[in-house]
Write a protein that holds these residues in place. Structure first.
Motif, PDB file in Angstrom:
ATOM      1  N   GLU A 382       0.938  -1.399  -0.142  1.00 31.86           N
ATOM      2  CA  GLU A 382       0.015  -0.092  -0.197  1.00 31.86           C
ATOM      3  C   GLU A 382       0.780   1.363   0.125  1.00 31.86           C
ATOM      4  OE1 GLU A 382      -4.118   1.526   2.363  1.00 31.86           O
ATOM      5  OE2 GLU A 382      -2.358   1.118   3.547  1.00 31.86           O
ATOM      6  N   GLU A 383       1.889   1.385   0.397  1.00 28.01           N
ATOM      7  CA  GLU A 383       2.881   2.289   0.657  1.00 28.01           C
ATOM      8  C   GLU A 383       3.355   2.933  -0.859  1.00 28.01           C
ATOM      9  OE1 GLU A 383       6.890   3.563   3.084  1.00 28.01           O
ATOM     10  OE2 GLU A 383       7.214   1.687   1.648  1.00 28.01           O
ATOM     11  N   ALA A 384       3.435   2.031  -1.530  1.00 32.61           N
ATOM     12  CA  ALA A 384       3.774   2.165  -3.017  1.00 32.61           C
ATOM     13  C   ALA A 384       2.854   3.084  -3.756  1.00 32.61           C
ATOM     14  CB  ALA A 384       4.026   0.961  -3.861  1.00 32.61           C
ATOM     15  N   LEU A 385       1.520   2.885  -2.910  1.00 32.47           N
ATOM     16  CA  LEU A 385       0.246   3.780  -3.732  1.00 32.47           C
ATOM     17  C   LEU A 385       0.182   5.073  -2.942  1.00 32.47           C
ATOM     18  CD1 LEU A 385      -2.214   0.816  -3.980  1.00 32.47           C
ATOM     19  CD2 LEU A 385      -0.989   1.709  -5.707  1.00 32.47           C
ATOM     20  N   ARG A 386       1.004   5.447  -2.050  1.00 37.04           N
ATOM     21  CA  ARG A 386       0.744   6.643  -1.113  1.00 37.04           C
ATOM     22  C   ARG A 386       0.411   7.839  -1.945  1.00 37.04           C
ATOM     23  NH1 ARG A 386       5.163   7.459   3.389  1.00 37.04           N
ATOM     24  NH2 ARG A 386       3.881   5.695   4.089  1.00 37.04           N
ATOM     25  N   LEU A 387       1.521   8.020  -3.086  1.00 42.14           N
ATOM     26  CA  LEU A 387       1.482   9.351  -3.820  1.00 42.14           C
ATOM     27  C   LEU A 387       0.546   9.294  -5.096  1.00 42.14           C
ATOM     28  CD1 LEU A 387       4.977  10.332  -3.433  1.00 42.14           C
ATOM     29  CD2 LEU A 387       3.081  11.053  -2.079  1.00 42.14           C
ATOM     30  N   VAL A 388      -0.218   8.229  -5.489  1.00 47.27           N
ATOM     31  CA  VAL A 388      -0.936   7.809  -6.550  1.00 47.27           C
ATOM     32  C   VAL A 388      -2.179   8.826  -6.667  1.00 47.27           C
ATOM     33  CG1 VAL A 388      -2.115   6.370  -8.009  1.00 47.27           C
ATOM     34  CG2 VAL A 388      -0.265   5.642  -6.829  1.00 47.27           C
ATOM     35  N   PRO A 389      -2.357   9.751  -7.597  1.00 45.58           N
ATOM     36  CA  PRO A 389      -3.522  10.618  -7.628  1.00 45.58           C
ATOM     37  C   PRO A 389      -4.757   9.827  -7.756  1.00 45.58           C
ATOM     38  CG  PRO A 389      -2.129  11.012  -9.526  1.00 45.58           C
ATOM     39  CD  PRO A 389      -1.532   9.933  -8.713  1.00 45.58           C
ATOM     40  N   ASP A 390      -5.908  10.535  -7.451  1.00 49.00           N
ATOM     41  CA  ASP A 390      -7.130  10.019  -7.733  1.00 49.00           C
ATOM     42  C   ASP A 390      -7.644   8.748  -7.411  1.00 49.00           C
ATOM     43  OD1 ASP A 390      -7.256  12.548  -9.361  1.00 49.00           O
ATOM     44  OD2 ASP A 390      -6.572  11.472 -11.052  1.00 49.00           O
ATOM     45  N   LEU A 391      -6.774   8.250  -6.300  1.00 49.74           N
ATOM     46  CA  LEU A 391      -7.227   7.010  -5.586  1.00 49.74           C
ATOM     47  C   LEU A 391      -7.511   7.174  -4.015  1.00 49.74           C
ATOM     48  CD1 LEU A 391      -4.839   4.190  -6.567  1.00 49.74           C
ATOM     49  CD2 LEU A 391      -7.087   4.236  -7.295  1.00 49.74           C
ATOM     50  N   SER A 392      -8.903   6.867  -3.891  1.00 51.01           N
ATOM     51  CA  SER A 392      -9.235   7.153  -2.280  1.00 51.01           C
ATOM     52  C   SER A 392      -8.548   5.925  -1.360  1.00 51.01           C
ATOM     53  CB  SER A 392     -10.732   6.919  -2.579  1.00 51.01           C
ATOM     54  OG  SER A 392     -11.239   5.788  -2.636  1.00 51.01           O
ATOM     55  N   ALA A 393      -8.888   6.131  -0.010  1.00 48.05           N
ATOM     56  CA  ALA A 393      -8.192   5.106   0.559  1.00 48.05           C
ATOM     57  C   ALA A 393      -8.714   3.676   0.511  1.00 48.05           C
ATOM     58  CB  ALA A 393      -8.345   5.715   2.171  1.00 48.05           C
ATOM     59  N   ALA A 394     -10.094   3.788   0.291  1.00 50.54           N
ATOM     60  CA  ALA A 394     -10.573   2.610   0.121  1.00 50.54           C
ATOM     61  C   ALA A 394     -10.039   1.607  -1.250  1.00 50.54           C
ATOM     62  CB  ALA A 394     -12.233   2.403  -0.130  1.00 50.54           C
ATOM     63  N   GLU A 395      -9.893   2.712  -2.258  1.00 51.23           N
ATOM     64  CA  GLU A 395      -9.431   2.043  -3.365  1.00 51.23           C
ATOM     65  C   GLU A 395      -7.912   1.698  -3.347  1.00 51.23           C
ATOM     66  OE1 GLU A 395     -12.032   4.656  -6.816  1.00 51.23           O
ATOM     67  OE2 GLU A 395     -10.429   5.596  -5.655  1.00 51.23           O
ATOM     68  N   LYS A 396      -7.180   2.429  -2.592  1.00 47.58           N
ATOM     69  CA  LYS A 396      -5.663   1.990  -2.526  1.00 47.58           C
ATOM     70  C   LYS A 396      -5.567   0.793  -1.625  1.00 47.58           C
ATOM     71  CE  LYS A 396      -3.766   6.563  -2.461  1.00 47.58           C
ATOM     72  NZ  LYS A 396      -3.058   7.754  -1.494  1.00 47.58           N
ATOM     73  N   LYS A 397      -6.671   0.416  -0.464  1.00 48.85           N
ATOM     74  CA  LYS A 397      -6.723  -0.837   0.111  1.00 48.85           C
ATOM     75  C   LYS A 397      -7.083  -1.962  -0.962  1.00 48.85           C
ATOM     76  CE  LYS A 397      -8.664  -3.357   3.918  1.00 48.85           C
ATOM     77  NZ  LYS A 397      -9.508  -2.960   5.081  1.00 48.85           N
ATOM     78  N   LYS A 398      -8.097  -1.724  -1.784  1.00 49.51           N
ATOM     79  CA  LYS A 398      -8.516  -2.836  -2.612  1.00 49.51           C
ATOM     80  C   LYS A 398      -7.379  -3.172  -3.770  1.00 49.51           C
ATOM     81  CE  LYS A 398     -12.188  -3.952  -6.003  1.00 49.51           C
ATOM     82  NZ  LYS A 398     -11.452  -4.514  -7.113  1.00 49.51           N
ATOM     83  N   ARG A 399      -6.773  -1.848  -4.300  1.00 47.79           N
ATOM     84  CA  ARG A 399      -5.577  -2.169  -5.221  1.00 47.79           C
ATOM     85  C   ARG A 399      -4.288  -3.129  -4.578  1.00 47.79           C
ATOM     86  NH1 ARG A 399      -2.804   1.129  -9.219  1.00 47.79           N
ATOM     87  NH2 ARG A 399      -4.804   1.935  -9.815  1.00 47.79           N
ATOM     88  N   ALA A 400      -4.151  -2.581  -3.150  1.00 48.44           N
ATOM     89  CA  ALA A 400      -2.916  -3.460  -2.807  1.00 48.44           C
ATOM     90  C   ALA A 400      -3.370  -4.696  -2.436  1.00 48.44           C
ATOM     91  CB  ALA A 400      -2.748  -2.954  -1.537  1.00 48.44           C
ATOM     92  N   LEU A 401      -4.762  -5.389  -2.070  1.00 50.19           N
ATOM     93  CA  LEU A 401      -5.141  -6.422  -1.865  1.00 50.19           C
ATOM     94  C   LEU A 401      -5.011  -7.348  -3.192  1.00 50.19           C
ATOM     95  CD1 LEU A 401      -7.733  -5.848   0.928  1.00 50.19           C
ATOM     96  CD2 LEU A 401      -5.377  -7.111   1.135  1.00 50.19           C
ATOM     97  N   ASP A 402      -5.486  -6.721  -4.117  1.00 53.33           N
ATOM     98  CA  ASP A 402      -5.790  -7.057  -5.662  1.00 53.33           C
ATOM     99  C   ASP A 402      -4.225  -7.516  -6.288  1.00 53.33           C
ATOM    100  OD1 ASP A 402      -8.395  -7.048  -5.432  1.00 53.33           O
ATOM    101  OD2 ASP A 402      -8.732  -5.321  -6.941  1.00 53.33           O
ATOM    102  N   THR A 403      -3.185  -6.715  -5.962  1.00 58.38           N
ATOM    103  CA  THR A 403      -2.157  -6.972  -6.417  1.00 58.38           C
ATOM    104  C   THR A 403      -1.390  -8.223  -5.634  1.00 58.38           C
ATOM    105  OG1 THR A 403      -1.860  -4.616  -6.869  1.00 58.38           O
ATOM    106  CG2 THR A 403       0.146  -5.838  -6.733  1.00 58.38           C
ATOM    107  N   LEU A 404      -1.509  -8.251  -4.446  1.00 58.78           N
ATOM    108  CA  LEU A 404      -1.123  -9.377  -3.708  1.00 58.78           C
ATOM    109  C   LEU A 404      -1.631 -10.479  -4.111  1.00 58.78           C
ATOM    110  CD1 LEU A 404      -1.003  -8.277   0.066  1.00 58.78           C
ATOM    111  CD2 LEU A 404       0.796  -8.681  -1.196  1.00 58.78           C
ATOM    112  N   GLU A 405      -3.010 -10.579  -4.642  1.00 59.85           N
ATOM    113  CA  GLU A 405      -3.673 -11.826  -5.234  1.00 59.85           C
ATOM    114  C   GLU A 405      -2.883 -11.973  -6.565  1.00 59.85           C
ATOM    115  OE1 GLU A 405      -6.006 -15.008  -4.863  1.00 59.85           O
ATOM    116  OE2 GLU A 405      -6.201 -13.258  -3.351  1.00 59.85           O
ATOM    117  N   GLU A 406      -2.595 -11.149  -7.288  1.00 57.17           N
ATOM    118  CA  GLU A 406      -2.189 -11.278  -8.528  1.00 57.17           C
ATOM    119  C   GLU A 406      -0.638 -12.102  -8.540  1.00 57.17           C
ATOM    120  OE1 GLU A 406      -3.404  -7.805 -11.990  1.00 57.17           O
ATOM    121  OE2 GLU A 406      -2.449  -6.889 -10.042  1.00 57.17           O
ATOM    122  N   VAL A 407       0.012 -11.685  -7.476  1.00 56.00           N
ATOM    123  CA  VAL A 407       1.519 -12.154  -7.424  1.00 56.00           C
ATOM    124  C   VAL A 407       1.615 -13.536  -6.529  1.00 56.00           C
ATOM    125  CG1 VAL A 407       2.576 -10.107  -7.538  1.00 56.00           C
ATOM    126  CG2 VAL A 407       2.114 -10.874  -5.306  1.00 56.00           C
ATOM    127  N   GLY A 408       0.174 -14.050  -6.437  1.00 56.56           N
ATOM    128  CA  GLY A 408       0.293 -15.571  -5.903  1.00 56.56           C
ATOM    129  C   GLY A 408       0.321 -15.424  -4.294  1.00 56.56           C
TER     130      GLY A 408
END
Length: 543
Positions: A382-408
């Motif tokens: 999630e830290e990697a998403l800290r400075l990504v614009p246009d992402l809410s806190a909930a969206e950052k959490k979802k993106r982080a969990l989705d990315t962990l799923e993608e890498v197995g």
């Protein structure tokens, strides 16, 4: 009972974890004959290092002997007293460990360290010891043996330190040499040089070798027989040729099928502007300062120019000190170039540095040192998403969990810490951090060099799938030419801070023009699948 014809006989060796009784080595049996080279292969955690350390009674304090015997020259090592063991270690059985920098004492000169074993195990005079040390340093390829005696370990490269370790062991002319991953951290040419040197020295002295490694091509090239271990158990053993061509156990077939093989040729669009362009990059490192003068600067890169197109994987190869990591770090902005320019999508990256750094990510060689040990896996991604614009806190959490799923890994790993993961899992976290922002460009610096063969295959497959899914361009830095052959579209060969050859992968591997490229390729044995679950060994450019 031991076989009198064998130098070493391991019989039903079992080792357990002391506090829990959990078995880590179970009923292991193998023999080593005088002058023979025997390999032990398996993944990390297979028990191969523990089984061999038991031979000289150097198992960790938390491990205890649970059964079996180890006969060396007919005598049971496990029943020997401490005084006899001290004579055995070094004097009769030598050990070369994986990382020579941790084996050599940084506060002692090379001369003192080499002399130490001779003082303990021989009755040579100081003059004889010096003559023997200088002779051995010459044999292992040190250019100035006399100057080496007064130097310290940090003044040498990894390959030179491993040569010094070999010299220290072979000075005592042991009957058995245990080599535990002796070339893992070395580049291709130095790997072959060190292995050829080890074989030459041991043959000259009639020394048997027990070679522990997960590098199957190297084991195939240099051993007479090898033993395959899985989860503390020997699953297969026999002559090298028989196991390679017709393996019987599924685990052995799995190991062989995990070796890197050449991937398909991809069509890369080279008409549009490159994603990344490095133009005449020069990097100078300042010289060492002394009390009265400043040392001369060392030039690491001599006017390097590189283009990386959209969706292209460009591999950067070369020996240690060739400048490939410096170039990667310079493109990433971690090293300041002395002159030259880096363009991102046709514009200077300095014109919009924030946009460039958001779109340029890096995966380092050792994930354990690049991941904060105090942060959970979820927090790291999630830290990697800290400075990504246009992402809410909930969206950052979802993106982080989705990315962990993608890498197995999935959300079951989210609350763990880096030390609770294996090496392969930590590298998946490092890749997740890098792709979480959906970057357009990724730099992978030796991302699989520290992984064993099956984990490496899994990480490479993950990397390939992610690259296809997101289409990022990639600079892939590696000294493992087998891996490069699998993942790269184009290959750039570097030597002494200069590009000596570049071209598409098939041209570089099948028809190299530069002598240094040919030397790199000829240093690596290749294994080809034979259609029956086995492989055949060949040297590249063997003519």
């Amino acid at each position: 009972m031991s076989d009198q014809k064998q130098l070493l006989s391991v019989r039903d060796l079992s080792l357990n974890v002391a506090h829990s009784g959990m078995p880590v080595v179970k009923n292991v049996n193998f023999d080593v004959a005088p002058g023979e080279i025997v390999g032990i292969v398996g993944e990390s955690g297979s028990g191969k290092t523990l089984a061999t350390r038991a031979i000289i009674a150097l198992i960790p304090p938390g491990i205890r002997h649970a059964g079996g015997s180890i006969f060396y020259k007919g005598k049971d090592v496990l029943k020997a007293k401490e005084g006899a063991l001290r004579q055995l270690r070094g004097g009769e059985i030598g050990v070369v460990f994986q990382e020579p920098m941790t084996s050599l004492n940084p506060s002692m000169t090379i001369g003192r360290q080499l002399e130490e074993g001779l003082i303990l195990h021989t009755k040579q005079s100081p003059t004889e010891r010096r003559e023997n040390i200088l002779s051995m340093l010459t044999r292992v390829g040190l250019k100035d043996p006399a100057a080496t005696l007064t130097a310290y370990p940090h003044e040498f490269s990894g390959g030179m330190r491993q040569r010094i370790m070999l010299a220290s062991v072979m000075l005592l002319k042991p009957a058995l040499l245990i080599a535990d991953e002796p070339t893992t951290a070395l580049d291709a040419v130095i790997q072959r040089d060190v292995m050829e040197l080890m074989v030459e020295l041991t043959r000259a002295e009639g020394t048997a070798v027990l070679l522990i490694s997960h590098d199957l091509p190297m084991v195939a090239r240099y051993t007479n027989r090898f033993v395959v271990m899985e989860r503390g158990v020997v699953v297969e053993q026999g002559t090298t040729e028989k196991i390679l061509t017709k393996p019987e156990h599924p685990y052995t077939r799995k190991l062989l099928s995990s070796l890197p093989f050449r991937g398909h040729v991809r069509c890369i669009d080279k008409v549009t502007a490159p994603m990344i362009s490095a133009r005449d990059i020069v990097v100078d490192y300042p010289g060492r300062k002394s009390l009265f003068k400043k040392g001369a600067a060392k030039r690491a890169l001599h006017g390097i120019s590189v283009d990386i197109h959209v969706g292209e994987v460009v591999a950067l190869v070369g020996g240690s000190g060739s400048g490939k990591t410096t170039l990667g770090r310079t493109i990433a902005g971690l090293v300041q170039e002395s002159s030259g320019e880096i363009l991102f999508q046709g514009k200077s990256c300095k014109s919009d540095w924030f946009d460039y750094r958001m779109n340029c990510q890096m995966v380092f060689q050792d994930p354990y040192s690049s991941l904060d040990p105090r942060m959970t896996i979820f927090a790291l991604v999630e830290e990697a998403l800290r400075l990504v614009p246009d992402l809410s806190a909930a969206e950052k959490k979802k993106r982080a969990l989705d990315t962990l799923e993608e890498v197995g890994l999935g959300d079951t790993f989210a609350d763990r810490y880096p030390h609770q993961l294996s090496g392969g899992q930590r590298q998946r976290v490092a890749i997740a951090r890098a792709i979480a922002r959906r970057p357009k460009f990724l730099i992978a610096d030796e991302p699989v060099s520290a992984l064993d063969v099956t984990v490496r295959a899994q990480v490479l497959e993950l990397f390939s799938n992610l690259q296809k899914r997101y289409g990022f361009s990639c600079l892939f830095i590696s000294h493992d030419l087998g891996v490069v052959e699998q993942v790269a579209d184009r290959v750039i060969v570097m030597q002494d801070g200069r590009i000596v050859e570049q071209g598409d992968r098939d041209t570089i591997f099948d028809d190299p023009k530069n002598a240094y490229t040919r030397k790199l390729l000829s240093a690596i044995p290749a294994l080809d699948l034979n259609g029956s679950g086995g492989v055949t060994l060949k040297w590249r450019l063997d003519a």
